[in-house]
Design a protein around this motif. Structure first.
Motif, PDB file in Angstrom:
ATOM      1  N   ALA A 134       0.824  -1.213   0.000  1.00  0.00           N
ATOM      2  CA  ALA A 134       0.000   0.000   0.000  1.00  0.00           C
ATOM      3  C   ALA A 134       0.856   1.260   0.000  1.00  0.00           C
ATOM      4  O   ALA A 134       0.523   2.249  -0.672  1.00  0.00           O
ATOM      5  N   ILE A 135       1.962   1.251   0.741  1.00  0.00           N
ATOM      6  CA  ILE A 135       2.847   2.419   0.749  1.00  0.00           C
ATOM      7  C   ILE A 135       3.448   2.636  -0.633  1.00  0.00           C
ATOM      8  O   ILE A 135       3.548   3.773  -1.113  1.00  0.00           O
ATOM      9  N   GLY A 136       3.856   1.550  -1.282  1.00  0.00           N
ATOM     10  CA  GLY A 136       4.328   1.676  -2.652  1.00  0.00           C
ATOM     11  C   GLY A 136       3.245   2.197  -3.574  1.00  0.00           C
ATOM     12  O   GLY A 136       3.495   3.039  -4.452  1.00  0.00           O
ATOM     13  N   MET A 137       2.029   1.729  -3.375  1.00  0.00           N
ATOM     14  CA  MET A 137       0.913   2.168  -4.201  1.00  0.00           C
ATOM     15  C   MET A 137       0.647   3.666  -4.010  1.00  0.00           C
ATOM     16  O   MET A 137       0.418   4.406  -4.993  1.00  0.00           O
ATOM     17  N   LEU A 138       0.679   4.133  -2.783  1.00  0.00           N
ATOM     18  CA  LEU A 138       0.462   5.556  -2.522  1.00  0.00           C
ATOM     19  C   LEU A 138       1.577   6.398  -3.134  1.00  0.00           C
ATOM     20  O   LEU A 138       1.337   7.506  -3.628  1.00  0.00           O
ATOM     21  N   THR A 139       2.787   5.854  -3.127  1.00  0.00           N
ATOM     22  CA  THR A 139       3.901   6.551  -3.775  1.00  0.00           C
ATOM     23  C   THR A 139       3.662   6.663  -5.279  1.00  0.00           C
ATOM     24  O   THR A 139       3.895   7.710  -5.880  1.00  0.00           O
ATOM     25  N   GLY A 140       3.190   5.575  -5.887  1.00  0.00           N
ATOM     26  CA  GLY A 140       2.898   5.593  -7.312  1.00  0.00           C
ATOM     27  C   GLY A 140       1.761   6.535  -7.664  1.00  0.00           C
ATOM     28  O   GLY A 140       1.816   7.238  -8.689  1.00  0.00           O
ATOM     29  N   LEU A 141       0.717   6.566  -6.844  1.00  0.00           N
ATOM     30  CA  LEU A 141      -0.397   7.480  -7.098  1.00  0.00           C
ATOM     31  C   LEU A 141       0.065   8.935  -7.024  1.00  0.00           C
ATOM     32  O   LEU A 141      -0.376   9.782  -7.825  1.00  0.00           O
ATOM     33  N   ALA A 142       0.943   9.224  -6.077  1.00  0.00           N
ATOM     34  CA  ALA A 142       1.473  10.586  -5.986  1.00  0.00           C
ATOM     35  C   ALA A 142       2.335  10.912  -7.199  1.00  0.00           C
ATOM     36  O   ALA A 142       2.281  12.033  -7.721  1.00  0.00           O
ATOM     37  N   ARG A 189       1.944   9.848 -10.203  1.00  0.00           N
ATOM     38  CA  ARG A 189       1.054  10.141 -11.334  1.00  0.00           C
ATOM     39  C   ARG A 189       0.552  11.572 -11.292  1.00  0.00           C
ATOM     40  O   ARG A 189       0.248  12.160 -12.323  1.00  0.00           O
ATOM     41  N   ARG A 190       0.457  12.126 -10.087  1.00  0.00           N
ATOM     42  CA  ARG A 190       0.023  13.521  -9.945  1.00  0.00           C
ATOM     43  C   ARG A 190       1.203  14.490 -10.045  1.00  0.00           C
ATOM     44  O   ARG A 190       1.023  15.702  -9.899  1.00  0.00           O
ATOM     45  N   GLY A 191       2.414  13.951 -10.260  1.00  0.00           N
ATOM     46  CA  GLY A 191       3.596  14.798 -10.309  1.00  0.00           C
ATOM     47  C   GLY A 191       4.039  15.269  -8.946  1.00  0.00           C
ATOM     48  O   GLY A 191       4.687  16.320  -8.828  1.00  0.00           O
ATOM     49  N   GLU A 192       3.716  14.508  -7.907  1.00  0.00           N
ATOM     50  CA  GLU A 192       4.044  14.899  -6.540  1.00  0.00           C
ATOM     51  C   GLU A 192       4.864  13.792  -5.867  1.00  0.00           C
ATOM     52  O   GLU A 192       5.143  12.753  -6.463  1.00  0.00           O
ATOM     53  N   ARG A 193       5.248  14.040  -4.635  1.00  0.00           N
ATOM     54  CA  ARG A 193       5.868  13.037  -3.782  1.00  0.00           C
ATOM     55  C   ARG A 193       4.879  12.648  -2.694  1.00  0.00           C
ATOM     56  O   ARG A 193       4.201  13.520  -2.121  1.00  0.00           O
ATOM     57  N   PHE A 194       4.807  11.364  -2.369  1.00  0.00           N
ATOM     58  CA  PHE A 194       3.931  10.941  -1.276  1.00  0.00           C
ATOM     59  C   PHE A 194       4.437  11.487   0.055  1.00  0.00           C
ATOM     60  O   PHE A 194       3.662  11.976   0.877  1.00  0.00           O
ATOM     61  N   VAL A 195       5.745  11.443   0.273  1.00  0.00           N
ATOM     62  CA  VAL A 195       6.368  12.045   1.452  1.00  0.00           C
ATOM     63  C   VAL A 195       7.308  13.142   0.951  1.00  0.00           C
ATOM     64  O   VAL A 195       8.319  12.842   0.315  1.00  0.00           O
ATOM     65  N   PRO A 196       6.989  14.404   1.188  1.00  0.00           N
ATOM     66  CA  PRO A 196       7.809  15.504   0.644  1.00  0.00           C
ATOM     67  C   PRO A 196       9.252  15.444   1.154  1.00  0.00           C
ATOM     68  O   PRO A 196       9.543  14.864   2.200  1.00  0.00           O
ATOM     69  N   VAL A 197      10.140  16.070   0.390  1.00  0.00           N
ATOM     70  CA  VAL A 197      11.539  16.169   0.801  1.00  0.00           C
ATOM     71  C   VAL A 197      11.622  17.083   2.016  1.00  0.00           C
ATOM     72  O   VAL A 197      11.110  18.209   2.000  1.00  0.00           O
ATOM     73  N   SER A 198      12.249  16.577   3.057  1.00  0.00           N
ATOM     74  CA  SER A 198      12.394  17.330   4.302  1.00  0.00           C
ATOM     75  C   SER A 198      13.788  17.071   4.845  1.00  0.00           C
ATOM     76  O   SER A 198      14.171  15.909   5.035  1.00  0.00           O
ATOM     77  N   ARG A 199      14.541  18.130   5.099  1.00  0.00           N
ATOM     78  CA  ARG A 199      15.899  17.958   5.612  1.00  0.00           C
ATOM     79  C   ARG A 199      15.898  17.227   6.964  1.00  0.00           C
ATOM     80  O   ARG A 199      16.672  16.284   7.154  1.00  0.00           O
ATOM     81  N   ALA A 218      14.468   3.665   1.784  1.00  0.00           N
ATOM     82  CA  ALA A 218      13.815   4.107   0.548  1.00  0.00           C
ATOM     83  C   ALA A 218      13.704   5.625   0.500  1.00  0.00           C
ATOM     84  O   ALA A 218      13.907   6.251  -0.557  1.00  0.00           O
ATOM     85  N   TYR A 219      13.414   6.246   1.638  1.00  0.00           N
ATOM     86  CA  TYR A 219      13.284   7.705   1.660  1.00  0.00           C
ATOM     87  C   TYR A 219      14.623   8.373   1.378  1.00  0.00           C
ATOM     88  O   TYR A 219      14.706   9.325   0.596  1.00  0.00           O
ATOM     89  N   VAL A 220      15.685   7.882   2.011  1.00  0.00           N
ATOM     90  CA  VAL A 220      17.013   8.465   1.793  1.00  0.00           C
ATOM     91  C   VAL A 220      17.398   8.380   0.324  1.00  0.00           C
ATOM     92  O   VAL A 220      17.850   9.358  -0.283  1.00  0.00           O
TER      93      VAL A 220
END
Length: 410
Positions: A228-236, A238-248, A310-312
Motif C-alpha cells: 500500500a505504501i508503494g501504491m500511494l507513492t505511485g499514485l502521488a 502520477r500527480r507529479g508529486e511526492r507521497f512524502v515531501p523532501v524534508s531535511r 527508501a526515503y534516503v
C-alpha cells in the motif's frame, strides 16, 4: 504480425493529447537490483550473499520488491480507475487487467513450484542424496501427496524460495479496491493498511499453510502495508508529486536510523543492549511485531528500516542520475522484465543449490555460479526486450502521437 495500436490523432484546433509521462529509471533500476539480490540470497553458501542488503539492514530485497510492486501497480492500473475513466469505460475495464495480472502470477508460481519439485527430485537421484527430498518444504509432497498437491494448487502449501509470488498475487487481486480508495482518499488507504498490519500482528492473522500447521511465510495480511505504501507513492507520482515531501530533518533522521541499524548489526555489544531492551518491552506486554525482527508479520524494525532507506535514496539526486545512466542499463533491463527475470532466477538458483549440494567443489562453485546466473538472467531479459515492438513518435498536425512500430525483431 502485430497490428499497430489505433489512436486518435489531433488536428489543428483540437486538444493536443497529453504528453507521455517519462518512465522513472529508478523504478526499473532498483527492481533489477532487488532481483539480483534475491537471486544471490537464493543460492546459500556463496560469498556474494554477504554483500546483499540483508547484511546491512533489518530488511532484505523482499521488502523493497513489495514496495516497488505496489508502486508499479499504481502507475500501471490507476489510470483506468479514475472517476473519469470509470464513467467512460466502466469499472470492470480497470479491474479486469489487474485480476488478469494476478492470475498470471498464480500460473507463474505453479510453474516454478513444478520445476522446484523436478529439480530436487532429479538431484536426489543423480547425486544419491535423498535428503534433498526433505528440504525446502518438500517432505509433504512425497509423504502426503494427496493433501500437499491440493495445497499447492490452493496456494496453502508453498515451497521454500518459491513463496513470494502467492502473496503478491493475492495483493494484486485486492489492488483495484486499494487503488479506488487511494484515488478517493489517500490517507484512508494508509490508515486502513496500518490498521490491518497492526491487527495481523496483534492477533497473529495469517492464511492457512495446509497441510502443514502455521501460516504463509510471506503473510499478505501484513505485507499489504508495504504494498500500500508503494501504491500511494505511485499514485502521488502520477500527480507529479511526492507521497512524502523532501524534508531535511526527515532525511537526516532516516539516514541516522539506517546508521543505527548498521551499528546494531555490526557492533555486538551495542546490538546486544538494544535486543535486550526490546526483549524487556516484549515481556512488558508490547506486541511481538513491534519488538522483534519477525519477517512473516513485517515487524516494526524491518518496516522502519526499509522505509527509511527508501526515503534516503529517493532524496538523493546522485541516485536518480545513476539510475538513468548507461552504467545502470543492465539493472533497468532486468527491472523492465521483472516477472520473467524473477522466474528465471528462481529456477536457476534452485538448480545451483542442487548442483552445489552434490558436488565436492561447491566452495569454488559458490564463486562462479552466481555471476553465471546473473548473466543468464540478463540474456533472458535482453531476448524478451528485443521481442517488444519499438515505439516511435509520429509527427501529426496537432503534435506528436506515440505509436508502436510494426516491425519486430526476430
Amino acid at each position: 504480425m502485430q497490428q499497430p495500436e489505433h489512436k486518435l490523432v489531433s488536428f489543428p484546433g483540437t486538444k493536443t493529447p497529453p504528453a507521455r509521462r517519462p518512465r522513472d529509471a529508478r523504478i526499473d533500476a532498483f527492481r533489477g537490483l532487488a532481483l539480483i539480490m534475491i537471486f544471490i540470497d537464493h543460492v546459500p553458501g556463496n560469498p556474494y550473499e554477504y554483500l546483499t542488503i540483508r547484511n546491512f539492514t533489518h530488511s532484505d530485497a523482499a521488502e523493497a520488491f513489495f514496495i516497488m510492486s505496489g508502486l508499479a501497480a499504481a502507475l500501471a492500473y490507476s489510470g483506468r480507475l479514475t472517476p473519469e475513466a470509470r464513467a467512460e469505460h466502466g469499472l470492470m475495464n480497470g479491474v479486469l487487467p489487474v485480476w488478469k495480472r494476478s492470475w498470471t502470477l498464480y500460473l507463474a508460481h505453479i510453474f516454478m513450484t513444478i520445476w522446484a519439485i523436478a529439480i530436487f527430485s532429479a538431484g536426489a537421484g543423480i547425486y544419491n542424496l535423498p535428503e534433498l527430498l526433505e528440504t525446502i518444504n518438500l517432505r509433504q509432497v512425497f509423504a502426503n501427496p494427496e493433501e500437499s498437491l491440493f495445497g499447492i494448487a490452493a496456494l496453502t502449501h508453498q515451497l521454500g524460495y518459491v513463496n513470494i509470488l502467492p502473496a503478491y498475487s493475492v495483493l494484486l487481486f485486492f489492488a483495484p479496491a486499494m487503488l479506488l480508495l487511494g484515488l478517493w482518499k489517500p490517507k484512508a488507504l494508509l490508515w486502513t493498511a496500518l490498521a490491518i498490519w497492526m491487527a495481523a500482528g496483534l492477533w497473529r492473522l495469517n492464511l492457512p499453510n495446509f497441510p502443514n500447521p502455521g501460516g504463509w511465510f510471506f503473510n499478505p495480511i501484513s505485507w499489504e502495508l508495504l504494498f500500500a505504501i508503494g501504491m500511494l507513492t505511485g499514485l502521488a507520482m502520477r500527480r507529479g508529486e511526492r507521497f512524502v515531501p523532501v524534508s531535511r530533518p526527515l532525511f537526516w533522521a532516516s539516514l541516522g536510523f539506517c546508521g543505527l541499524v548498521v551499528a546494531w548489526k555490526f557492533i555486538p555489544e551495542f546490538g546486544a543492549v538494544i535486543n535486550h531492551q526490546m526483549a524487556r518491552l516484549y515481556q512488558a506486554g508490547i506486541p511481538f511485531h513491534l519488538t522483534t525482527h519477525d519477517k512473516t508479520f513485517v515487524a516494526l524494525p524491518r518496516l522502519l528500516n526499509i522505509l527509511a532507506l527508501a526515503y534516503v535514496l529517493s532524496c538523493l539526486p546522485a541516485v536518480t542520475r545513476f539510475c538513468a545512466s548507461k552504467a545502470a542499463a543492465p539493472l533497468r533491463l532486468l527491472g523492465q522484465q521483472g516477472l520473467l527475470v524473477f522466474c528465471t532466477g528462481t529456477i536457476v538458483a534452485l538448480a545451483f543449490q542442487v548442483i552445489m549440494a552434490g558436488n565436492p567443489l561447491s566452495a569454488w562453485m559458490g564463486w562462479g555460479l552466481p555471476p553465471l546466473g546473473v548473466v543468464i538472467m540478463l540474456v533472458i531479459a535482453w531476448m524478451a526486450q528485443s521481442r517488444k515492438p519499438v515505439r516511435r513518435e509520429i509527427q501529426s498536425p496537432g503534435g506528436l502521437v506515440a505509436k508502436p512500430d510494426q516491425r519486430r525483431v526476430s
